[in-house]
Design a protein around this motif. Structure first.
Motif, PDB file in Angstrom:
ATOM      1  N   LYS A   2       0.802  -1.260   0.077  1.00 23.62           N
ATOM      2  CA  LYS A   2      -0.035   0.004   0.102  1.00 23.62           C
ATOM      3  C   LYS A   2       0.879   1.193  -0.032  1.00 23.62           C
ATOM      4  N   PHE A   3       0.354   2.148  -0.700  1.00 27.69           N
ATOM      5  CA  PHE A   3       1.226   3.564  -0.882  1.00 27.69           C
ATOM      6  C   PHE A   3       0.275   4.438  -1.169  1.00 27.69           C
ATOM      7  N   SER A  22       2.326   4.015   4.165  1.00 31.25           N
ATOM      8  CA  SER A  22       2.952   2.805   3.251  1.00 31.25           C
ATOM      9  C   SER A  22       3.122   1.593   3.935  1.00 31.25           C
ATOM     10  N   GLU A  23       2.446   0.486   3.512  1.00 29.66           N
ATOM     11  CA  GLU A  23       2.572  -0.755   4.307  1.00 29.66           C
ATOM     12  C   GLU A  23       2.992  -1.723   3.118  1.00 29.66           C
ATOM     13  N   ILE A  83       3.989   5.968   8.330  1.00 32.29           N
ATOM     14  CA  ILE A  83       3.388   7.169   7.811  1.00 32.29           C
ATOM     15  C   ILE A  83       4.636   7.972   7.432  1.00 32.29           C
ATOM     16  N   LEU A  84       4.457   8.629   6.258  1.00 28.35           N
ATOM     17  CA  LEU A  84       5.511   9.524   5.649  1.00 28.35           C
ATOM     18  C   LEU A  84       5.313  10.909   5.380  1.00 28.35           C
ATOM     19  N   HIS A 130      -6.105   2.598  15.104  1.00 26.28           N
ATOM     20  CA  HIS A 130      -6.666   1.433  14.334  1.00 26.28           C
ATOM     21  C   HIS A 130      -6.999   1.859  12.955  1.00 26.28           C
ATOM     22  N   THR A 131      -6.778   2.878  12.607  1.00 26.44           N
ATOM     23  CA  THR A 131      -7.147   3.400  11.349  1.00 26.44           C
ATOM     24  C   THR A 131      -6.023   4.269  10.779  1.00 26.44           C
ATOM     25  N   ASP A 132      -6.227   4.112   9.274  1.00 27.14           N
ATOM     26  CA  ASP A 132      -5.002   5.304   8.981  1.00 27.14           C
ATOM     27  C   ASP A 132      -5.546   6.888   9.064  1.00 27.14           C
TER      28      ASP A 132
END
Length: 254
Positions: A2-3, A22-23, A83-84, A130-132
């Motif tokens: 993920k990005f 990012s994951e 987190i970027l 728990h969430t983005d």
């Protein structure tokens, strides 16, 4: 993998281009190429390592990477989440008095320039989130708590604008003339705010413009001349410094 890009809140937009969630579930080794943004990373799971001369260094969960003179190599463990924070060209100066050029080609712990207690608190909150959306809000709260009432250097802002307008293909002497300032004081101000010299920043802008050009149908010779490289040898040498490979090999991998 993920990005996902996320636009910051209005208060942060002058200083932050965007966030990225990012994951990656898989362990991987990858290159990061020079860009015009200093980047903060908050890892809420997994670990990240920098690799130099085949030596791995375990990076702190929260760190910052300055502008770079060439590519850097990293390895992440499986199931990593980060987190970027991508700063605007002068964005970092609104949060810290640390001169941006001191971070050039460095990846250092975030507590080098920010309060470590505030960083630890942010890290703990991120692990529990728990969430983005929650994670982005936590990082925004940290940044807002560090935001200072500092006006950007307008001359440096104008210099950055002119460099982009010319896609990095501009002589620094011409830039000095347009801005009505001599080279030495201008370079000092630029390095402090942006993170490197005007000449090196322009070369990074030109490199990224070349990368975008590789997606079109032009030949590599045409691309090199369009971006005002003196000859193909010069084009290939600069490209190899930034990527570790030739334009031809890079284009094949796209």
């Amino acid at each position: 993998m993920k990005f996902d890009k996320v636009i910051p809140t209005d208060r942060l937009k002058p200083y932050i281009k965007h966030f990225v969630v990012s994951e990656n579930t898989l362990e991987s080794t990858y290159k990061i190429f020079p860009s015009t943004s200093l980047v903060i990373g908050f890892q809420y799971k997994g670990q990240l390592f920098s690799i130099e001369s085949e030596t791995e260094t375990n990076l702190n969960p929260s760190g910052i990477t300055g502008l770079m003179n060439s590519f850097k190599l990293f390895r992440n463990t499986s199931d990593i989440g980060t987190i970027l924070v991508y700063f605007t060209e002068l964005g970092l100066s609104a949060f810290t008095h640390c001169p941006a050029h001191e971070l050039f080609h460095q990846s250092v712990p975030l507590n080098v320039i920010f309060n470590r207690y505030a960083i630890t608190e942010t890290e703990e909150k991120l692990v529990l989130a728990h969430t983005d959306t929650q994670r982005i809000q936590i990082v925004e709260q940290f940044l807002l708590s560090q935001l200072k009432d500092i006006q950007p250097d307008r001359l440096v802002l104008e210099a950055v604008k002119l460099i982009y307008q010319n896609q990095g293909a501009i002589k620094i002497s011409d830039l000095n003339t347009q801005l009505c300032i001599s080279q030495s004081p201008f370079e000092k101000r630029f390095r402090k705010e942006v993170g490197t010299t005007p000449k090196k920043f322009a070369s990074i802008v030109r490199f990224n413009a070349v990368i975008e050009s590789l997606n079109n149908a032009k030949s590599l010779t045409e691309i090199g001349y369009f971006h005002l490289f003196f000859d193909q040898a010069h084009f290939i040498k600069d490209f190899r410094q930034f990527t570790g490979t030739t334009p031809e090999n890079f284009r094949r991998a796209l």
